[in-house]
Write an enzyme that holds these catalytic residues in place. Structure first.
Site, PDB file in Angstrom:
ATOM      1  N   ASP A  35     -16.461  40.474  19.893  1.00  0.00           N
ATOM      2  CA  ASP A  35     -16.841  41.410  18.817  1.00  0.00           C
ATOM      3  C   ASP A  35     -18.122  42.371  19.745  1.00  0.00           C
ATOM      4  OD1 ASP A  35     -17.727  42.904  16.767  1.00  0.00           O
ATOM      5  OD2 ASP A  35     -18.674  41.194  15.767  1.00  0.00           O
TER       6      ASP A  35
ATOM      7  N   TYR B  36     -21.123  45.334  20.110  1.00  0.00           N
ATOM      8  CA  TYR B  36     -22.296  45.561  19.517  1.00  0.00           C
ATOM      9  C   TYR B  36     -22.490  46.968  19.875  1.00  0.00           C
ATOM     10  CZ  TYR B  36     -27.238  44.458  18.070  1.00  0.00           C
ATOM     11  OH  TYR B  36     -28.583  44.573  17.695  1.00  0.00           O
TER      12      TYR B  36
ATOM     13  N   HIS C 144     -27.062  50.703  14.702  1.00  0.00           N
ATOM     14  CA  HIS C 144     -27.149  49.449  14.147  1.00  0.00           C
ATOM     15  C   HIS C 144     -27.931  48.630  15.228  1.00  0.00           C
ATOM     16  CE1 HIS C 144     -25.816  45.545  12.899  1.00  0.00           C
ATOM     17  NE2 HIS C 144     -25.474  45.201  13.982  1.00  0.00           N
TER      18      HIS C 144
ATOM     19  N   ARG D 188     -38.050  43.266  16.861  1.00  0.00           N
ATOM     20  CA  ARG D 188     -39.075  43.384  17.882  1.00  0.00           C
ATOM     21  C   ARG D 188     -39.843  44.712  17.769  1.00  0.00           C
ATOM     22  NH1 ARG D 188     -34.261  41.847  20.080  1.00  0.00           N
ATOM     23  NH2 ARG D 188     -33.723  44.140  20.320  1.00  0.00           N
TER      24      ARG D 188
ATOM     25  N   GLU E 130     -20.174  42.995   7.552  1.00  0.00           N
ATOM     26  CA  GLU E 130     -20.387  44.005   8.530  1.00  0.00           C
ATOM     27  C   GLU E 130     -19.381  44.907   8.620  1.00  0.00           C
ATOM     28  OE1 GLU E 130     -21.335  41.903  12.294  1.00  0.00           O
ATOM     29  OE2 GLU E 130     -23.431  41.767  11.563  1.00  0.00           O
TER      30      GLU E 130
ATOM     31  N   GLU F 187     -16.857  47.183  10.377  1.00  0.00           N
ATOM     32  CA  GLU F 187     -16.498  47.360  11.378  1.00  0.00           C
ATOM     33  C   GLU F 187     -14.892  47.812  11.678  1.00  0.00           C
ATOM     34  OE1 GLU F 187     -17.152  44.440  14.358  1.00  0.00           O
ATOM     35  OE2 GLU F 187     -18.913  43.385  13.258  1.00  0.00           O
TER      36      GLU F 187
ATOM     37  N   ASP G  75     -16.684  41.578   9.426  1.00  0.00           N
ATOM     38  CA  ASP G  75     -17.253  40.579  10.142  1.00  0.00           C
ATOM     39  C   ASP G  75     -18.485  39.898   9.204  1.00  0.00           C
ATOM     40  OD1 ASP G  75     -18.133  38.812  12.184  1.00  0.00           O
ATOM     41  OD2 ASP G  75     -19.264  40.201  13.155  1.00  0.00           O
TER      42      ASP G  75
ATOM     43  N   ARG H 253     -26.971  35.639   7.737  1.00  0.00           N
ATOM     44  CA  ARG H 253     -28.146  35.687   8.425  1.00  0.00           C
ATOM     45  C   ARG H 253     -29.055  34.819   8.783  1.00  0.00           C
ATOM     46  NH1 ARG H 253     -25.799  40.011  10.969  1.00  0.00           N
ATOM     47  NH2 ARG H 253     -25.330  41.700   9.545  1.00  0.00           N
TER      48      ARG H 253
ATOM     49  N   GLN I 231     -27.667  32.552  11.351  1.00  0.00           N
ATOM     50  CA  GLN I 231     -27.834  33.374  12.427  1.00  0.00           C
ATOM     51  C   GLN I 231     -29.165  33.278  13.227  1.00  0.00           C
ATOM     52  OE1 GLN I 231     -26.523  37.345  11.878  1.00  0.00           O
ATOM     53  NE2 GLN I 231     -26.682  37.871  14.450  1.00  0.00           N
TER      54      GLN I 231
ATOM     55  N   TYR J 137     -29.287  31.451  17.030  1.00  0.00           N
ATOM     56  CA  TYR J 137     -28.540  32.407  18.013  1.00  0.00           C
ATOM     57  C   TYR J 137     -29.239  32.367  19.313  1.00  0.00           C
ATOM     58  CZ  TYR J 137     -32.288  36.101  17.753  1.00  0.00           C
ATOM     59  OH  TYR J 137     -33.457  36.996  17.993  1.00  0.00           O
TER      60      TYR J 137
ATOM     61  N   LYS K 167     -20.971  33.401  12.317  1.00  0.00           N
ATOM     62  CA  LYS K 167     -19.958  34.608  12.323  1.00  0.00           C
ATOM     63  C   LYS K 167     -18.532  33.784  12.183  1.00  0.00           C
ATOM     64  CE  LYS K 167     -22.616  38.198  13.560  1.00  0.00           C
ATOM     65  NZ  LYS K 167     -22.579  39.278  13.098  1.00  0.00           N
TER      66      LYS K 167
ATOM     67  N   THR L  75     -13.504  35.908   9.178  1.00  0.00           N
ATOM     68  CA  THR L  75     -13.626  37.366   9.732  1.00  0.00           C
ATOM     69  C   THR L  75     -12.389  37.995   8.984  1.00  0.00           C
ATOM     70  OG1 THR L  75     -14.530  36.886  11.864  1.00  0.00           O
ATOM     71  CG2 THR L  75     -13.953  39.063  11.716  1.00  0.00           C
TER      72      THR L  75
ATOM     73  N   THR M 238     -20.869  46.112  14.248  1.00  0.00           N
ATOM     74  CA  THR M 238     -21.184  47.177  12.896  1.00  0.00           C
ATOM     75  C   THR M 238     -21.557  48.571  13.141  1.00  0.00           C
ATOM     76  OG1 THR M 238     -22.539  45.112  12.253  1.00  0.00           O
ATOM     77  CG2 THR M 238     -23.044  47.092  10.886  1.00  0.00           C
TER      78      THR M 238
ATOM     79  N   GLU N 129     -29.421  45.808   7.276  1.00  0.00           N
ATOM     80  CA  GLU N 129     -30.013  47.133   7.516  1.00  0.00           C
ATOM     81  C   GLU N 129     -30.191  48.023   6.189  1.00  0.00           C
ATOM     82  OE1 GLU N 129     -27.832  49.403  10.831  1.00  0.00           O
ATOM     83  OE2 GLU N 129     -26.690  47.836  10.552  1.00  0.00           O
TER      84      GLU N 129
HETATM   85 MN    MN Z   1     -19.979  41.973  14.060  1.00  0.00          MN
END
Ligand code: MN
Length: 416
Positions: free
Chosen positions: A127, A129, A134, A143, A200, A202, A234, A238, A241, A245, A254, A258, A351, A365
Site C-alpha cells: 500500500d 501513500y 491525504h 505534526r 480508506e 483507494e 483499506d 485508527r 494504529q 505504528y 490494517k 482489506t 487514500t 480526514e
Molecule cells: Mn491505505
C-alpha cells in the site's frame, strides 16, 4: 464510440463493450471460472476457451481457473489479442453469438445470479501513500502544517508491505477488530474492540508479468507489467494504529481486512482517459523520470449507509488524478532495489484525497480526527464507523456517450 454490441446495454451501464473488465465468478451450478462483464451479464470465458476461441492467444488453459494469475502473466500482446477476440464476438456485426440462441444461453450468466470471488491469488500486497492531500492532512494532524510532509515524501513514493491473506472481495462482512490501544489520558494500554474504525478510499493495480529477483523494472517499461485496476477499501483501526505504528509502520491496524472490487478494469479500457501526469514539485531522480508519465481521469466516490438509513449517502467525491505519484513510478520504485514482483501482486494507491474538504478519502480526514463529526441525512452523526454501517466505493470514467465503470467495493461492519 462506433463499437456496438448486439447485447442490449443501458446507456448508463458501467460495462459497455468498450470496458470488458475481467473477474472470477461461480455460477449457481458449476465450477469457479473467469468471465468479463458486459451490461448486466457475464460472458463465460472458460466455455469460449473450451470452444477454441483463444487458440491464437495461448495453448495454455487460462480461463477455466479460480484465478486470473496465468492470464495476467501472459502480458500485454496477449491481453490485447484477447480483448480483440471478445470485442469481435460481442460486436453487433458478428453472427457467432448474436445468431445462436443455444450458444448464447450457455455462455452468458446474469451478474445477479452468480457469486463473485477475488480475481487473483494475491501473493503480495503493498500500500502506497501517494495522495499529496491525504499525506498533508494526516501530517498536519500529527505534526502541524509546517512539518506536515516528511522530508522523503516528494522524493519517493512512500509505502508499506501489507498482508495479502486478509484481502477479501466486495460484499464480505468486516468484523470490527480487537486489539491494544492506549487512550490519550491513560497510563497503560487496554485491550478491546477498536473504537475508531475507518475506511480508506483507494484504487489498486494488479501486476501482470513479474520481474526476476535482482532485476529492476525501468520506469519506461513499468506499464508492460500492469494488468488493470480495481477499487479498494483499506479498512483501518485508527486507535490501534496510533499506539502501534512507531517505529515500523502499520501492522494490526490494517491487516484485519482489506476489500477490493471484483472486476479488474484493464489499461486498454482506460486508454481514452489517460492524462499526462502534472509536473512534480521536485524533479524526480532519473529512475523515477518517465518520458511521458501518465494518470487516468477516474471519478471516485464513497457512500455510507447506517443500519437506520434506507439508502446510502455520498460522503466524499475525489479523483484518481489526485495522486501525486504515478503507478509507473510506484512500480519502478518498488523494484529499484531488485525486489521481484509476481503476477497477481496488488499495489494500492493509498487514500486518495483531493484539495477540498468534500474530497477527503477517509473518516480521519473528513471528521478531522473526530473533531467535526459527519452529520448524516438520517440525523445521526459519525466520528468513526459503527457496527451495521456499510461503506461502498464506486468509480467510473465518463466517455462521450459511454461510461467505463469499476462497479463497487462494499463492506458492512459487524461487531467484534
Ligand atoms: Mn491505505
Amino acid at each position: 464510440m462506433d463499437l456496438q454490441s448486439f447485447i442490449n446495454i443501458r446507456p448508463d451501464s458501467e460495462f459497455p463493450i468498450q470496458n470488458l473488465p475481467y473477474g472470477i465468478f461461480k455460477p449457481r451450478d458449476g465450477a469457479t471460472r473467469a468471465g468479463v462483464a458486459i451490461g448486466d451479464l457475464i460472458l463465460d470465458l472458460s466455455l469460449l476457451e473450451e470452444l477454441g476461441h483463444f487458440r491464437d492467444v495461448t495453448s495454455q488453459q487460462i480461463f477455466s481457473s479460480d484465478s486470473l494469475n496465468v492470464f495476467m502473466a501472459l502480458g500485454r500482446p496477449s491481453w490485447k489479442k484477447t480483448r480483440d477476440i471478445l470485442q469481435r464476438l460481442l460486436s453487433a456485426e458478428t453472427a457467432t453469438l448474436r445468431d445462436n440462441a443455444e450458444l448464447r444461453a450457455r455462455v452468458f450468466h446474469k451478474q445477479s445470479e452468480v457469486t463473485m470471488q477475488l480475481p487473483a491469488r494475491i501473493g503480495d500486497y503493498t500500500d502506497f501513500y501517494s495522495s499529496y492531500h491525504h499525506a498533508h492532512n494526516v501530517g498536519t494532524m500529527l505534526r502541524g502544517p509546517e512539518n506536515a510532509l516528511m522530508p522523503n515524501w516528494k522524493w519517493l513514493p512512500v509505502a508499506y508491505h501489507g498482508r495479502a491473506s486478509s484481502i477479501v472481495v466486495s460484499g464480505t462482512q468486516v468484523k470490527r477488530p480487537r486489539g491494544q490501544t492506549k487512550p490519550p489520558d491513560a497510563n497503560s494500554p487496554v485491550y478491546g474492540p477498536s473504537k475508531s474504525l475507518d475506511f480508506e478510499l483507494e484504487t489498486a493495480f494488479f501486476i501482470g508479468p513479474g520481474n526476476s529477483l535482482g532485476h529492476p523494472v525501468s520506469i519506461d517499461k513499468a506499464e508492460d507489467h500492469i494488468f488493470g485496476i480495481v477499487l479498494m477499501n483499506d479498512w483501518s483501526a485508527r486507535d490501534i494504529q496510533t499506539w502501534e505504528y512507531q517505529p515500523l509502520g502499520p501492522f494490526l491496524a490494517k491487516n484485519f481486512c482489506t476489500s477490493i472490487s471484483p472486476w479488474v478494469v484493464t489499461l486498454e479500457a482506460l486508454e481514452p482517459f489517460r492524462k499526462g501526469l502534472p509536473a512534480q514539485d521536485r524533479p524526480p531522480l532519473s529512475y523515477l523520470k518517465h518520458a511521458a508519465d501518465f494518470t487516468f481521469d477516474i471519478q471516485l466516490e464513497a457512500r455510507l449507509q447506517t443500519a437506520k438509513m434506507t439508502e446510502p449517502q455520498t460522503i466524499t467525491r475525489t479523483n484518481f488524478r489526485n495522486l501525486y505519484w504515478s503507478i509507473a513510478q510506484q512500480l519502478a520504485h518498488h523494484t529499484v532495489n531488485g525486489c521481484n514482483l509476481q503476477p497477481g501482486d496488488l499495489l494500492a494507491s493509498g487514500t486518495i484525497s483531493g484539495p477540498t474538504e468534500e474530497s477527503r478519502g477517509c473518516m480521519l480526514e473528513l471528521t478531522w480526527r473526530g473533531a467535526n463529526p459527519l452529520k448524516l441525512g438520517s440525523g445521526e452523526i459519525r466520528k468513526w464507523l459503527e457496527d451495521g454501517d456499510t461503506v461502498s466505493i464506486t468509480g467510473y470514467c465518463q466517455g462521450d456517450g459511454y461510461r467505463i465503470g469499476f462497479g463497487e467495493v462494499n463492506g458492512r461492519i459487524i461487531s467484534a
